[in-house]
Design an enzyme around this catalytic site. Structure first.
Site, PDB file in Angstrom:
ATOM      1  N   GLU A   1       0.845  -1.203   0.000  1.00 33.00           N
ATOM      2  CA  GLU A   1       0.000   0.000   0.000  1.00 33.00           C
ATOM      3  C   GLU A   1       0.877   1.249   0.000  1.00 33.00           C
ATOM      4  OE1 GLU A   1      -3.302   2.094   3.001  1.00 33.00           O
ATOM      5  OE2 GLU A   1      -1.949   0.527   3.727  1.00 33.00           O
TER       6      GLU A   1
ATOM      7  N   LYS B   1      -9.809   2.489  -2.767  1.00 38.29           N
ATOM      8  CA  LYS B   1     -10.201   1.878  -1.505  1.00 38.29           C
ATOM      9  C   LYS B   1     -11.613   2.293  -1.109  1.00 38.29           C
ATOM     10  CE  LYS B   1      -8.558   1.255   3.245  1.00 38.29           C
ATOM     11  NZ  LYS B   1      -7.520   1.639   4.246  1.00 38.29           N
TER      12      LYS B   1
ATOM     13  N   CYS C   1      -5.179  -2.395   2.899  1.00 33.56           N
ATOM     14  CA  CYS C   1      -5.028  -2.292   4.354  1.00 33.56           C
ATOM     15  C   CYS C   1      -6.147  -3.031   5.081  1.00 33.56           C
ATOM     16  CB  CYS C   1      -4.967  -0.821   4.760  1.00 33.56           C
ATOM     17  SG  CYS C   1      -4.435  -0.564   6.480  1.00 33.56           S
TER      18      CYS C   1
END
Length: 535
Positions: free
Chosen positions: A281, A344, A406
């Site tokens: 990430e 995301k 994440c």
């Protein structure tokens, strides 16, 4: 029991719950961790049960998520006292769910409370996973991520099924202890014989369920192993772990150094001729879509290596004349073309955006580097190809995968949607460097293992500081790195499976069924007739 014994039993449950999660890895204690709390709250009033449950829950969570202080103090720039206050408040909030568990059980007769217990626990875990954006960290079932035969049932029930059987076993043991000791009055009018009769039935039902889970688990594992020998389609992946310090990551003085670290690891990994190379990430310390210099270098790297490269980077879209930032992942083809992007969806509150900004306007001034990202909306499915011939001699098999950035991976209902939309494997890119050398990283990857089981797909994970790893559809972590080392690992994963699990197709049906049973038992208890006065 005296107050001293009651509080001691509650504390004991709290400490046992801490010990079962990564950090201590004493997962065997999960099967007895709630026994002291069950015994302590059997005769107590609702208010006393509420207190005892809160104590156990508070000790449990403050011992499991202690790393919040490190993340906020060392890397977030917050004063220690403020970080400690946040930890206390968060642990207190999470402890409410345990206190509600013991509080609500106290309104039921002793037989009913043991029947209700596993259903109620799962119902509360489901609420915790969704309320206030959700925080399903340290759900009870995750403690068993290494006990592979037990967790295979997750492809039907999700992690909640494992939590269910753990609570049921705890209840059965507590009931057995009570049935053979004179500490408490009988469970029903049948006297001690009635107690033992009910205890015997409950323990028998628990044993049958646990054995059934285990048989199913061994069958699923053996089925995977047999398929592994015959399945043709495999993909070779390489995972890059740059191990970049947080204070260097976005410092322009280290921009070239950070980028070169990932490039060097990528070129080393390219010697194994992987089909897909995965960076963590936000691995690129620049905006890929806007920085011409580094963008051309990334494209050149993909062309030189001859592999697809997936990498995390900040991104943006221009809306109404303003730059709207996203936490993004790009896929580059071996030809240097952009083969797809993903923004995301589930952001980290106070880490990537500030909820209730008008009220909490001061937060972004307290925390260094807090973002204000926008949530993505599309469950992107990427396409890559196996550049090497398969065992059947069919070249360039196309594979589909989804990306979780994440802590998105801790939300099972979000993850399953990628597989339902066609993903044959999953990629988790993350930066766990915020947590330092704590139990947070192993706790995180334990949850990733469950996503593999629930959807019966392999998961590969690239983490900036570790733990990076390759996880089989059984939840077995086939390869993993140490934390805070600069390295790369490679391995093969099975792809091509088109069979969707029950969980992938229908989600948390089991958990919602537990909610329904909980409500039904409340209604059947004669309109919540209070057994004790609220004192």
């Amino acid at each position: 029991m005296s107050n001293y014994k009651l509080y001691s039993a509650s504390l004991l449950s709290g400490f046992l719950l801490i010990s079962i999660f990564p950090g201590f890895n004493l997962e065997i204690f999960a099967w007895v961790s709630l026994v002291p709390l069950f015994i302590a709250t059997r005769k107590t009033s609702p208010l006393a049960s509420l207190k005892l449950g809160f104590i156990a829950g508070f000790v449990f969570y403050i011992g499991v998520i202690y790393w919040v202080v490190i993340a906020m103090t060392k890397y977030g720039g917050m004063p220690f006292i403020v970080s400690l206050t946040v930890l206390i408040l968060l642990s207190g909030y999470l402890a409410i769910y345990v206190s509600l568990f013991t509080f609500l059980l106290s309104y039921f007769s002793n037989q009913q409370r043991y029947i209700l217990a596993p259903f109620l626990w799962v119902a509360l875990e489901l609420i915790r996973a969704h309320f206030l954006t959700g925080f399903p960290w340290a759900s009870l079932g995750y403690s068993q991520f290494k006990t592979l035969p037990v967790i295979q049932i997750a492809d039907v029930t999700g992690v909640y099924g494992v939590s269910f059987i753990i609570v049921m076993v705890n209840a059965a043991i507590a009931l057995f202890i009570e049935s053979i000791t004179p500490l408490h009055p009988p469970l029903n009018k049948g006297g001690s014989g009635g107690v033992r009769q009910f205890a015997t039935r409950y323990m028998l039902a628990t044993a049958i369920l646990l054995i059934s889970f285990s048989i199913y688990g061994f069958w699923r594992i053996n089925l995977f192993n047999s398929e592994l020998k015959t399945q043709n389609s495999k993909l070779k992946v390489a995972l890059i772990q740059g191990n970049i310090e947080q204070d260097m990551k976005w410092d322009e003085r280290y921009q070239n150094e950070v980028f070169d670290a990932h490039v060097n690891l990528t070129m080393q990994a390219s010697l194994d001729k992987p089909d897909l190379i995965v960076w963590p990430e936000s691995a690129t310390p620049f905006y890929f879509q806007a920085d011409r210099n580094f963008r051309s270098k990334m494209i050149e790297l993909a062309q030189r290596g001859g592999s697809f490269i997936l990498f995390g980077t900040p991104g943006y879209e221009i809306t109404d004349g303003k730059n709207v930032p996203y936490n993004r992942a790009y896929l580059l083809s071996p030809h240097g073309d952009v083969a797809g992007k993903y923004d995301k969806i589930h952001l980290v509150p106070f880490g990537e955006y500030v909820p209730l900004r008008k009220i909490l306007f001061f937060i972004d001034k307290m925390v260094v580097g807090i973002g204000d990202f926008q949530s993505g909306e599309e469950y992107t499915i990427f396409k890559t190809q196996n550049s090497r011939p398969t065992f059947a001699g069919v070249p360039k098999t196309q594979n589909s995968f989804g990306v979780l950035i994440c802590f998105e991976v801790i939300f099972p209902d979000l993850v399953r949607r990628f597989v339902k939309n066609g993903a044959e494997f999953l990629v988790n890119i993350t930066n766990d460097g915020w947590y330092g050398k704590t139990a947070a990283s192993p706790q995180h990857i334990a949850m990733v293992a469950f996503r593999a089981v629930e959807n019966r797909v392999p998961v590969v994970r690239a983490a900036n500081t570790g733990i990076s790893g390759i996880i089989e559809p059984t939840g077995n972590i086939k390869k993993e790195t140490d934390i805070f080392v600069r390295t790369h690992i490679s391995g093969e994963i099975k792809t091509g499976s088109t069979v969707k699990t029950f969980y992938t197709q229908y989600g948390d049906v089991f958990a919602y069924l537990c909610v329904a049973v909980t409500l039904l038992l409340f209604f059947l208890s004669k309109g919540l007739t209070l057994k004790y006065k609220f004192i």
